[in-house]
Design a protein around this motif. Sequence first.
Motif, PDB file in Angstrom:
ATOM      1  N   GLY A   1     -40.116 -37.061 -47.773  1.00  0.00           N
ATOM      2  CA  GLY A   1     -39.741 -35.664 -47.886  1.00  0.00           C
ATOM      3  C   GLY A   1     -40.478 -34.814 -46.865  1.00  0.00           C
ATOM      4  N   THR A   2     -40.056 -33.543 -46.768  1.00  0.00           N
ATOM      5  CA  THR A   2     -40.623 -32.612 -45.806  1.00  0.00           C
ATOM      6  C   THR A   2     -41.211 -31.420 -46.547  1.00  0.00           C
ATOM      7  N   PHE A   3     -42.441 -31.057 -46.204  1.00  0.00           N
ATOM      8  CA  PHE A   3     -43.108 -29.946 -46.877  1.00  0.00           C
ATOM      9  C   PHE A   3     -42.286 -28.672 -46.684  1.00  0.00           C
ATOM     10  N   GLY A   4     -42.104 -27.947 -47.766  1.00  0.00           N
ATOM     11  CA  GLY A   4     -41.264 -26.764 -47.748  1.00  0.00           C
ATOM     12  C   GLY A   4     -39.934 -27.016 -48.412  1.00  0.00           C
ATOM     13  N   TYR A   5     -39.479 -28.284 -48.413  1.00  0.00           N
ATOM     14  CA  TYR A   5     -38.226 -28.674 -49.052  1.00  0.00           C
ATOM     15  C   TYR A   5     -38.468 -29.565 -50.278  1.00  0.00           C
ATOM     16  N   LEU A   6     -39.693 -30.025 -50.472  1.00  0.00           N
ATOM     17  CA  LEU A   6     -39.991 -31.060 -51.458  1.00  0.00           C
ATOM     18  C   LEU A   6     -39.930 -30.505 -52.874  1.00  0.00           C
ATOM     19  N   ASP A   7     -39.249 -31.230 -53.745  1.00  0.00           N
ATOM     20  CA  ASP A   7     -39.109 -30.849 -55.154  1.00  0.00           C
ATOM     21  C   ASP A   7     -40.472 -30.917 -55.850  1.00  0.00           C
ATOM     22  N   PRO A   8     -40.974 -29.808 -56.412  1.00  0.00           N
ATOM     23  CA  PRO A   8     -42.289 -29.844 -57.097  1.00  0.00           C
ATOM     24  C   PRO A   8     -42.313 -30.845 -58.251  1.00  0.00           C
ATOM     25  N   GLU A   9     -41.201 -30.977 -58.967  1.00  0.00           N
ATOM     26  CA  GLU A   9     -41.153 -31.911 -60.086  1.00  0.00           C
ATOM     27  C   GLU A   9     -41.299 -33.347 -59.601  1.00  0.00           C
ATOM     28  N   TYR A  10     -40.654 -33.667 -58.462  1.00  0.00           N
ATOM     29  CA  TYR A  10     -40.801 -35.005 -57.878  1.00  0.00           C
ATOM     30  C   TYR A  10     -42.223 -35.223 -57.366  1.00  0.00           C
TER      31      TYR A  10
ATOM     32  N   GLN B   1     -44.902 -34.076 -58.603  1.00  0.00           N
ATOM     33  CA  GLN B   1     -45.812 -34.308 -59.717  1.00  0.00           C
ATOM     34  C   GLN B   1     -45.552 -35.637 -60.413  1.00  0.00           C
ATOM     35  N   SER B   2     -44.267 -36.002 -60.552  1.00  0.00           N
ATOM     36  CA  SER B   2     -43.921 -37.196 -61.343  1.00  0.00           C
ATOM     37  C   SER B   2     -43.703 -38.442 -60.505  1.00  0.00           C
ATOM     38  N   SER B   3     -43.541 -38.285 -59.183  1.00  0.00           N
ATOM     39  CA  SER B   3     -43.205 -39.403 -58.280  1.00  0.00           C
ATOM     40  C   SER B   3     -41.891 -40.062 -58.666  1.00  0.00           C
ATOM     41  N   GLN B   4     -41.070 -39.371 -59.438  1.00  0.00           N
ATOM     42  CA  GLN B   4     -39.757 -39.882 -59.825  1.00  0.00           C
ATOM     43  C   GLN B   4     -38.675 -39.024 -59.177  1.00  0.00           C
ATOM     44  N   PHE B   5     -37.902 -39.632 -58.262  1.00  0.00           N
ATOM     45  CA  PHE B   5     -36.881 -38.878 -57.541  1.00  0.00           C
ATOM     46  C   PHE B   5     -35.548 -38.989 -58.272  1.00  0.00           C
TER      47      PHE B   5
ATOM     48  N   GLY C   1     -35.931 -29.646 -63.391  1.00  0.00           N
ATOM     49  CA  GLY C   1     -34.736 -30.273 -62.858  1.00  0.00           C
ATOM     50  C   GLY C   1     -33.554 -30.174 -63.795  1.00  0.00           C
ATOM     51  N   LYS C   2     -33.815 -30.143 -65.108  1.00  0.00           N
ATOM     52  CA  LYS C   2     -32.718 -30.082 -66.062  1.00  0.00           C
ATOM     53  C   LYS C   2     -31.960 -28.765 -65.966  1.00  0.00           C
ATOM     54  N   LYS C   3     -32.630 -27.695 -65.512  1.00  0.00           N
ATOM     55  CA  LYS C   3     -31.990 -26.390 -65.430  1.00  0.00           C
ATOM     56  C   LYS C   3     -31.238 -26.194 -64.107  1.00  0.00           C
ATOM     57  N   ARG C   4     -31.393 -27.113 -63.191  1.00  0.00           N
ATOM     58  CA  ARG C   4     -30.684 -26.997 -61.926  1.00  0.00           C
ATOM     59  C   ARG C   4     -29.236 -27.483 -62.076  1.00  0.00           C
ATOM     60  N   PRO C   5     -28.311 -26.901 -61.336  1.00  0.00           N
ATOM     61  CA  PRO C   5     -26.931 -27.403 -61.377  1.00  0.00           C
ATOM     62  C   PRO C   5     -26.834 -28.739 -60.649  1.00  0.00           C
TER      63      PRO C   5
END
Length: 730
Positions: free
Chosen positions: A562-571, A573-577, A657-661
């Motif tokens: 991933g690229t800093f600035g685009y990286l999912d905070p949830e991923y 923290q959890s290392s699960q993509f 992530g659950k709240k994202r479309p």
Amino acid sequence: MVVIIASSFTFLLLLIINIALVLATTSTAISGAKDWCKDSCGNVSVPYPFGIGPDCFLNSWFEVSCNESSTPPTILKKINMEVFNFSYDLGYGWEYLRVKSPVILHNCSGRERETKNQTVHLTGSPFFYSGRNKFIAAGCNNKALIAGIKPRIVGCESTCNGDTLFGTSNPNKTCNGSTCCETVIPSYLQTFNASFESKTSSGPQGCKLAFVVDEEWLNFNITNPSDLLNMDSVPALIDWALPNGSTPLISSESVQSYVMYTSESSNISWRYVCSDGYRGNPYLPIGCQDIDECEEERHKISCGDATCVNVPGFYRCEGSKTWIIALGVGVGCGVLSLVMGGWWLYKLLKKRRNVKLKKKFFKRNGGLLLQQQMYSHEGSLEKTKIFTSKELDKATNNFNNNRVVGQGGQGTVYKGMLADGRIVAVKKSIAMVVEEVEHFINEVVILSQVNHRNVVKLLGCCLETEVPLLVYEFISNGTLFQYLHDKSEEFPLSWETRLRIAKETAEALWYLHSSASIPIYHRDIKSSNILLDEKFKAKVSDFGTSRSISIDQTHLTTHVQGTFGYLDPEYFQSSQFTEKSDVYSFGVVLVELLTGERPIFSLEREKEGRSLATHFISSMEENRVMEIVDARVVGQAKDDELMMVAKLAYRCLSLSGKKRPTMKEVAIQLDQILPLLKDSNVDHHHNQEEIVDLKLDLPFPWDSTSSSINSSFFSRNICSIEKEPLEGTK
């Protein structure tokens, strides 16, 4: 002693050169048919491997039909071409046929019917036009081209600036471009027809003609343009070779063979010549006969006061000086053989080493596994090609630095052109460890089956190099990042173009997540990975196939950090993509399109937060998002249209992530927002009934600033969206 040896060696070289020059100027008709076979037709000698009658020719390509009542009397039966003569050059060791070749006419009153259907078709045969021919075109205001040899264009233009057909200003050029023009023909040309165009519509539109002709015959036989207008055909030279597997029975002592290629498909063919010191037909079992060199005066003179003695293939001088000459020749030949042998051995060992190295890399990089996968998919990967390193070296000019079009953590991308003329992007990946090979091959197999108009197509790969090479279609117009953030760009993207690019990118991700044969997570969505073609259509690129991949029970995901600035905070923290991680990255791209800002702020703007996503979310929650919209698009869209996109981006950037479309929901809403922008007279209240509602959990009531869309746009749930559990989070 050394001086004597050197002098002898020099004498030998001069002698050899003299023989070569004499042979080079000697051209004679080859004779010699098979026993009991007719060896001529009229005054035309027919040598083997050509022949008249059963068992008199090598194969059906070389069968000659003899009709002595016609002129010329001989016809190559299978290709239906009339032959003037069969010739063999003693100096250069090549054979050719002089045949009747058609003159193609255009706009010549009463003449076109005579030359209709005159196209020459030699494809698939061992015959092709010799390089000693020229393509000639004549006529005023004429642009003539050789037809049917795409992608190459071969032809010439004539104007009528002079009053003679053949120019005299340049004695080395037959046609000077006035009334007549000439050009060389392509190597191994096997088809011939001509197409004609007028250089200018206002110029003369008279008779035009074109033909392929023996250059020597043309120079000595045609001096007036009117001669050509009365001719249906001209002599042309046809070269030939024996197809692989058609080797005749010949003696190897007096015959030399060499390989040649008769077509661009690199089909191997063979030619034969008599060895030095022999003359005759090299295609007959005992066709090459020894020459008695001692009957020639120059050889007697070269022996001086010694006696000239003929030996098979050569001669020797016997007498008082024989041992000196023999010693000089022996030492000279020995040194020459040693040097040539050493060079040949070096080239052979180098070639064998390169072949072994390529096989090693091919196996190490998973070539056998990829071939197995391709066969197991029952033809679904038939368009995927395994390129050779030689093909890609040629396409990229040996990976010249001038061909570099991009560099990054995944590798370097070079622009190249394949042999068929296609422009491609060749990605030279970073090093790959053995454990990643199976994952890499599986990903190549999957991505080769991806077929979407907004996804860069993977054409194939090369595994013969130390690191794998990936070949993609070339996208010519740069990246979205470049047009948004490069201040030197002269043409900023309009709001409508930005919204369309967002829609096309969302559709591509929707396809990857749900419509591909196996769901694919991109894992590095960013504006620099969204390419734009010449029509500014979006193309999602860079799936990280050069890196390791992980395969779970149902999904394939590319292993890009991933690229800093685009990286999912949830991923993070959890290392699960999950697929919602791609949605978050796409949300950052939406904010880039909306604001024109870079995803990471400079140190001077640290008080606003280091990332664009954080700054945007705070602006949304403080109800001041319109303050950060790109000034270049503010006047191109209404506030409510900008707010719709902002709310969609806000939902995509939800920390949960659950709240994202899903990307499907995002693509559908963007597809429905875009028509509102195209038609400012559309009844927005009517269109809102068809738009999918994506509720936003915002901590404050939105103000009613829109005059065309009321608050019910985001409060009404017209299309019910079932919330499914996240996949890939086991």
